[in-house]
Design a protein around this motif. Structure first.
Motif, mmCIF file in Angstrom:
data_model
loop_
_atom_site.group_PDB
_atom_site.id
_atom_site.type_symbol
_atom_site.label_atom_id
_atom_site.label_comp_id
_atom_site.label_asym_id
_atom_site.label_seq_id
_atom_site.Cartn_x
_atom_site.Cartn_y
_atom_site.Cartn_z
ATOM 1 N N THR A 38 1.129 -1.023 -0.285
ATOM 2 C CA THR A 38 -0.158 -0.101 -0.018
ATOM 3 C C THR A 38 1.103 1.085 -0.258
ATOM 4 N N VAL A 39 0.820 2.140 -0.912
ATOM 5 C CA VAL A 39 0.635 3.404 -0.676
ATOM 6 C C VAL A 39 0.307 4.299 -1.142
ATOM 7 N N ASP A 40 0.312 5.776 0.119
ATOM 8 C CA ASP A 40 0.447 6.842 -0.205
ATOM 9 C C ASP A 40 0.521 7.724 -0.719
ATOM 10 N N ASN A 41 -0.487 8.367 -1.739
ATOM 11 C CA ASN A 41 -0.074 9.682 -2.141
ATOM 12 C C ASN A 41 0.628 9.089 -3.847
ATOM 13 N N ILE A 71 -2.250 -10.679 -9.584
ATOM 14 C CA ILE A 71 -1.788 -9.675 -9.334
ATOM 15 C C ILE A 71 -3.461 -8.843 -9.578
ATOM 16 N N ARG A 72 -3.531 -7.769 -8.500
ATOM 17 C CA ARG A 72 -4.336 -6.748 -8.355
ATOM 18 C C ARG A 72 -4.645 -5.540 -7.455
ATOM 19 N N ALA A 73 -5.249 -4.745 -7.566
ATOM 20 C CA ALA A 73 -4.896 -3.455 -7.629
ATOM 21 C C ALA A 73 -6.639 -2.608 -6.435
ATOM 22 N N GLU A 74 -6.451 -2.122 -5.439
ATOM 23 C CA GLU A 74 -7.955 -1.197 -5.569
ATOM 24 C C GLU A 74 -7.671 -0.274 -4.310
ATOM 25 N N LYS A 78 -12.559 0.043 -3.690
ATOM 26 C CA LYS A 78 -12.698 0.067 -5.480
ATOM 27 C C LYS A 78 -12.040 -0.449 -6.173
ATOM 28 N N HIS A 79 -12.057 -1.562 -7.228
ATOM 29 C CA HIS A 79 -10.644 -1.898 -7.868
ATOM 30 C C HIS A 79 -9.821 -1.088 -9.039
ATOM 31 N N VAL A 80 -8.524 -0.832 -9.448
ATOM 32 C CA VAL A 80 -7.833 -0.014 -10.185
ATOM 33 C C VAL A 80 -7.260 -1.194 -11.022
ATOM 34 N N PRO A 81 -7.666 -0.956 -12.770
ATOM 35 C CA PRO A 81 -6.616 -1.227 -13.780
ATOM 36 C C PRO A 81 -5.537 -1.138 -13.649
ATOM 37 N N LEU A 82 -4.747 -2.739 -13.652
ATOM 38 C CA LEU A 82 -2.944 -1.964 -14.019
ATOM 39 C C LEU A 82 -2.690 -3.249 -14.925
ATOM 40 N N SER A 102 -3.401 0.146 -2.760
ATOM 41 C CA SER A 102 -2.594 -0.449 -2.596
ATOM 42 C C SER A 102 -2.933 -2.253 -3.688
ATOM 43 N N VAL A 103 -1.764 -3.337 -3.666
ATOM 44 C CA VAL A 103 -1.859 -4.026 -4.978
ATOM 45 C C VAL A 103 -1.649 -4.989 -4.602
ATOM 46 N N VAL A 104 -2.323 -6.291 -4.408
ATOM 47 C CA VAL A 104 -2.183 -7.569 -3.345
ATOM 48 C C VAL A 104 -1.891 -8.585 -4.864
ATOM 49 N N SER A 105 -0.693 -9.187 -4.765
ATOM 50 C CA SER A 105 0.254 -10.561 -5.700
ATOM 51 C C SER A 105 0.118 -11.384 -4.318
ATOM 52 N N GLU A 106 -0.354 -12.715 -5.398
ATOM 53 C CA GLU A 106 0.225 -13.674 -4.977
ATOM 54 C C GLU A 106 0.847 -14.291 -5.391
ATOM 55 N N VAL A 107 1.899 -14.978 -4.500
ATOM 56 C CA VAL A 107 3.450 -15.158 -5.106
ATOM 57 C C VAL A 107 3.184 -16.952 -4.673
#
Length: 613
Positions: A38-41, A71-74, A78-82, A102-107
């Protein structure tokens, strides 16, 4: 009330950092880790995220991003396209100011090595380069990491071993066996602290103001008391070699014990090690058996790297570019010098006797002189080409390459002997290493060590002209005259054949009861006859050849004799006439020729070490 306060502190800490991570082993049987970044700004032009292509200390592009399963972002739920823009980089679209992305990845984590990540129902281990996405443009930002235990009662006894600094406000009790919040000053620090989770054996020992710990994962019968006692002696010598205080307040040996493996990777305050469980000491063990000595040598090597490569760095590593290769012609010094000192440290701290160390040094000379590639590739070239050659050996590698570890250790030996003999023992390689530390390591010199700095420091300290030495040893391919260099130290170097049997000039590997040629050496009898690597050896003079019979068959002949060899090349049976060569004089012995020698005493035991010499 206390738990609520802890949660409140944790929440405040997570909000205080602009880059935050959460990692949890999610599907252990399927070797999966879930990682949230997760990254602010985020970047107004569209934030980019990238996973490193390699891990510092292992010079090969490994493309860790290939292990990302999904991998997905929100943002704000709400969903954010990558958009994937290259093999390891993703970009999000521009977002509203003040948003947190936030970007969530499954490794997929099934690499049971010191370089990657491995998860199963027994444990979880990972290097940061395998799991933590880099927030492009925010590499210098402080990071917080939330290490989570897997869900399930069967994991309630799991704990954490890592040298990542705990976040402020996190008490030992609140951390629940180490799970909870950790911090890193920047991304480079974040990926330089591997993490082990599980039910490992943990032991510790203090020395020179540093808390040391050993975490052993896997089934084992290790005599932990013996191991920690030996490591204490080793670590104390190395810290005092460079000078107190040590550059870390805590150090962790992360050991994975398996059936058969050997390897290590250095980090700024820890090392990841993998070994055969038989390499570890056991209760009642006497002396220092070869396997255990090898493991201590591995620990010594990675620990020495705490100074030599993690802090004393070549210029190319002053600031890592984790997307591409970082070329340097100095690995011979950073790996080779470390290889020289790893077992010398065992001698100087009293774990092995001088004759045993000299025997090990002779084996290193054997290793270098048995490879024709030493006469084709310089050490500087071997260092530069590590990215494409060293970690990708093939059947022709011994003919074209030289090991910057092994020959680099011999150059360290030769330089040490040259300095000591040329200054009557006043200056040694020890002094050069300490000068490198004081000028490039302790001050956190961001310029790094230049190509000529080692020579210039050695010349400055000794007053010797070493330009010809470095031209031959580092930038040339001629063999170092070790016999001449060892003579003033009362050491005799003797060469002899390793076998009485004539030579085919091959290296073989057993396949059941069959033999395959894995290397055919340049200029050898087999190559001259037309044999090739990967040929399957079938018969000699009409007699079937097995792994047990080849040496006996050769032993019944003399150099110059001819015989017929049958091989399968692919699926075709072929025959060749081979003229046997004389056995090479590739076995070396180092013998103490004089009872007492001040130069030898200073070399073997150092200025601060008592010696039986």
């Amino acid at each position: 009330m206390r738990i609520c306060r802890q949660h409140h502190v944790a929440a405040c800490l997570m909000k205080s950092a602009s880059v935050r991570y959460r990692i949890v082993p999610s599907k252990l049987a399927a070797h999966r880790l879930e990682v949230r970044c997760t990254v602010d700004n985020p970047d107004e032009a569209g934030q980019r995220f990238a996973l490193p292509a390699w891990i510092p200390g292992s010079y090969l592009i490994r493309d860790f991003a290939r292990h990302i399963v999904s991998i997905r972002a929100e943002c704000a739920g709400k969903h954010v396209p990558l958009v994937k823009i290259d093999k390891h980089t993703w970009q999000a679209p521009p977002l509203a100011s003040g948003a947190a992305l936030s970007v969530v990845s499954e490794v997929y984590a099934a690499d049971l090595s010191v370089r990657g990540a491995h998860v199963d129902p027994t444990h979880a281990f990972f290097n940061g380069t395998s799991v933590f996405l880099r927030v492009v443009g925010r590499e210098g930002s402080a990071c917080l990491v939330d290490l989570r235990r897997p869900v399930g009662k069967e994991y309630e006894n799991w704990r954490v071993a890592t040298t990542l600094p705990p976040a402020d406000g996190e008490s030992g009790a609140a951390r629940q066996n180490g799970f909870g919040l950790y911090r890193a000053a920047d991304y480079e620090e974040l990926i330089d602290h591997p993490v082990e989770m599980g039910t490992f054996t943990l032991a510790g020992f203090p020395t020179c103001g540093v808390v040391h710990e050993v975490a052993i994962t896997g089934r084992h019968d290790c005599d932990v008391e013996r191991l920690t006692a030996d490591l204490r002696r080793l670590c104390e010598w190395q810290i005092r070699f460079f000078g107190e205080p040590a550059p870390m307040s805590r150090y962790l040996f992360l050991v994975t014990a398996v059936g058969d493996a050997y390897g290590g990777l250095e980090h700024r305050a820890s090392s990841a090690l993998i070994c055969a469980r038989d390499d570890l000491p056991y209760l009642g063990m006497r002396g220092l058996p070869e396997r255990y000595r090898g493991f201590l040598g591995l620990c010594s090597h990675e620990y020495f790297h705490t100074w030599n490569v993690k802090r004393i760095r070549p210029q190319a590593f002053a600031s890592y570019n984790l997307d591409v290769e970082n070329y340097t012609s100095l690995l011979w010094a950073f790996e080779g010098f470390t290889s020289y000192y790893d077992e010398l440290a065992l001698l100087r701290c009293g774990l092995i006797p001088a004759k045993e160390w000299l025997s090990g040094l002779a084996r290193t000379i054997d290793r270098v002189h048995r490879e024709p590639g030493r006469q084709r590739q310089t050490l500087a070239e071997a260092s530069f080409d590590a990215w494409t050659k060293f970690y990708r050996p093939d059947e022709n590698t011994p003919n074209t390459s030289v090991s910057y570890y092994a020959k680099g250790a011999l150059v360290a030996l030769a330089l040490d002997l040259t300095l000591r003999a040329g200054t009557a023992g006043r200056v040694s390689l020890d002094d050069v290493m300490r000068a490198l530390w004081l000028r490039h390591g302790a001050p956190e010199d961001m310029r790094g060590v230049g190509d000529d700095d080692i020579r210039l420091i050695a010349e400055e300290l000794s007053g010797l002209d070493l330009e010809a030495f470095f031209a031959d040893a580092v930038h040339g391919t001629s063999d170092i005259d070790l016999a001449r260099l060892l003579r003033p130290f009362g050491i005799r170097l003797k060469r002899s054949p390793s076998s009485r049997a004539p030579s085919l000039g091959i290296r073989t590997a057993s396949e059941g009861n069959e033999l395959r040629l894995t290397t055919v050496y340049d200029g050898g009898a087999a190559q001259s006859a037309g044999l090739s690597a990967n040929d399957l050896l079938v018969a000699v003079n009409g007699l079937r050849v097995t792994p047990a019979s080849l040496e006996r068959l050769l032993g019944r002949h003399r150099a110059g004799d001819e015989f017929t060899v049958h091989v399968f090349r692919r699926d075709e049976l072929m025959d060749f006439t081979v003229r046997l060569a004389a056995p090479p004089r590739d076995c070396h012995r180092l013998m103490i020729a004089t009872k007492s020698n001040p130069l030898r005493r200073g070399w073997l035991y150092g200025t601060d070490c008592p010696s039986p010499d």
